[in-house]
Design an enzyme around this catalytic site. Structure first.
Site, mmCIF file in Angstrom:
data_model
loop_
_atom_site.group_PDB
_atom_site.id
_atom_site.type_symbol
_atom_site.label_atom_id
_atom_site.label_comp_id
_atom_site.label_asym_id
_atom_site.label_seq_id
_atom_site.Cartn_x
_atom_site.Cartn_y
_atom_site.Cartn_z
ATOM 1 N N ASP A 200 90.439 -73.387 37.282
ATOM 2 C CA ASP A 200 90.750 -74.817 37.367
ATOM 3 C C ASP A 200 91.441 -75.143 38.690
ATOM 4 O OD1 ASP A 200 90.736 -77.431 36.452
ATOM 5 O OD2 ASP A 200 92.564 -77.219 35.266
ATOM 6 N N ILE B 112 107.590 -84.613 32.996
ATOM 7 C CA ILE B 112 106.849 -84.739 34.258
ATOM 8 C C ILE B 112 105.340 -84.622 34.081
ATOM 9 C CG2 ILE B 112 108.749 -84.024 35.746
ATOM 10 C CD1 ILE B 112 107.625 -81.211 35.783
ATOM 11 N N GLY B 113 104.860 -84.299 32.864
ATOM 12 C CA GLY B 113 103.416 -84.215 32.685
ATOM 13 C C GLY B 113 103.030 -83.925 31.251
ATOM 14 N N LYS C 148 107.440 -75.802 29.891
ATOM 15 C CA LYS C 148 106.154 -76.190 29.311
ATOM 16 C C LYS C 148 106.217 -75.970 27.814
ATOM 17 C CE LYS C 148 102.480 -75.814 31.628
ATOM 18 N NZ LYS C 148 101.299 -75.380 32.403
ATOM 19 N N VAL D 280 105.138 -81.034 29.813
ATOM 20 C CA VAL D 280 105.876 -80.296 30.832
ATOM 21 C C VAL D 280 107.086 -81.125 31.248
ATOM 22 C CG1 VAL D 280 105.784 -79.159 33.078
ATOM 23 C CG2 VAL D 280 103.729 -79.269 31.663
ATOM 24 N N GLY E 1 99.359 -82.622 28.820
ATOM 25 C CA GLY E 1 98.005 -82.078 28.858
ATOM 26 C C GLY E 1 97.602 -81.587 27.492
ATOM 27 N N GLY E 2 96.427 -80.905 27.431
ATOM 28 C CA GLY E 2 95.941 -80.413 26.156
ATOM 29 C C GLY E 2 96.848 -79.369 25.540
ATOM 30 N N MET E 3 97.573 -78.620 26.388
ATOM 31 C CA MET E 3 98.466 -77.584 25.881
ATOM 32 C C MET E 3 99.777 -78.154 25.354
ATOM 33 S SD MET E 3 97.250 -74.433 26.228
ATOM 34 C CE MET E 3 98.656 -73.363 26.457
#
Length: 332
Positions: A134, A17-18, A40, A25, A20-22
């Site tokens: 954020d 579903i997503g 995550k 997800v 990112g930099g980490m």
């Protein structure tokens, strides 16, 4: 990338579903407790840094300590084959960004309800010394009956420390950064979150961000954030009360000393108990003052000058000359 149907402990992976930099997800399912979860997965490249892994664990513990109905809960941490996973409450619904894209400006009463829930959650976090860093529409999920959940507490600081943003991009989507974030100040406090939430509130009310959306330059946007006042949202959508505009402008004051000092103060102001931060009392010698009115309103011998100053709102005061000085303490 995890394959749908694979298992992490007792959590079944359902869909990506997503990203990112980490890391990534996924929507998942807790087969032991029969509930949906978010999984995550920490980018495996990061696990080579023992210090980062330790700080990741520490941030996770902090997030787990934030027990609030408007903050996504962290259920547990898991590690398998060198990869770390955060198992989180799954927040169903639309992000605030998706909601605004679908309906445009959010009616004021509904926007105030969403804002109040975010303020309540941030108030708890700030009372524990935790700054989100954020706050933006994509980190706010609006579910059934407009119940709000805030995502990614503690993550922004880790991303910034590790330098995991794209080249030229700062932590926090640029539009929602506070002036002190733009200036890369180190002593951020809860008032930075209040500014970011103020920009988000503007977007809810106006259906757009308060900055120039025609430029692709992060620098130009940052320059606006630091120097240009946020416009009146009624320029884009007129059905907004004076009180909401006053609250908004104080939330997005460039000088954090002129913002609300806490989320609780914002909540009080939303109820009509509006108290601006104490204005600075200042005095200056005027060698050749230009009178606002050669004859004062109550004494022909008085001399008055018009003074403007910005404390989140733009106020124009008329102050009385006293022995060749003007003083903001002297009432009109």
């Amino acid at each position: 990338m995890l394959v749908p149907g694979s298992m992490i402990s007792n959590y079944r992976v359902e869909a990506l579903i997503g990203k990112g930099g980490m890391g990534e997800v996924y929507k998942g399912f807790d087969t032991a407790l029969n509930r949906p979860v978010a999984i995550k997965a920490l980018n495996p490249e990061l696990t080579t840094d023992a210090d980062f892994v330790q700080r990741f664990r520490n941030e996770a513990k902090i997030q787990a300590s934030l027990n609030h109905p408007n903050i996504v809960s962290l259920y547990t941490l898991s590690e398998e084959f060198g990869t770390f996973y955060m198992i989180l409450e799954y927040a169903s619904g639309d992000t605030l960004r998706e909601l605004i894209a679908r309906i445009g400006p959010i009616p004021e009463k509904r926007a105030l309800n969403i804002l109040s829930q975010v303020l309540s959650a941030l108030s708890l976090a700030h009372s524990h010394g935790i700054i989100h860093r954020d706050i933006k529409p994509t980190n706010i999920v609006v579910g059934a009956n407009d119940h709000v959940k805030i995502l990614d507490f503690g993550i922004a600081r880790l991303i910034g420390d590790k330098g995991l943003t794209k080249t030229g991009q700062n932590v926090g989507t640029v539009y929602y950064m506070s002036p002190e974030q733009v200036r890369a100040e180190k002593d951020l406090d809860g008032r930075s979150d209040i500014f970011s939430l103020g920009v988000t509130f503007f977007e809810m009310l106006a259906g757009r961000v308060p900055y120039n959306v025609e430029t692709a330059s992060d620098y130009a946007i940052m320059d606006e954030i630091v120097k240009e006042p946020v416009p009146d949202p009624r320029k884009y959508y007129e059905f907004i009360s004076d009180n909401s505009v006053r609250v908004l402008r104080t939330m997005v004051a460039k000088d954090r000393e002129q913002r609300f000092g806490s989320c609780d103060e914002v909540l009080q102001a939303l109820q009509g108990d509006f108290r601006l931060p104490e204005p600075q009392v200042f005095e200056a010698h005027l060698a050749a003052p230009q009178p606002y009115s050669a004859a004062g309103p109550d004494n022909d011998d008085d001399l008055f000058v018009r003074v403007s100053y910005d404390d989140g709102l733009t106020w124009t005061n008329v102050v009385k000359l006293v022995d060749g000085y003007w003083n903001a303490d002297v009432p009109f």
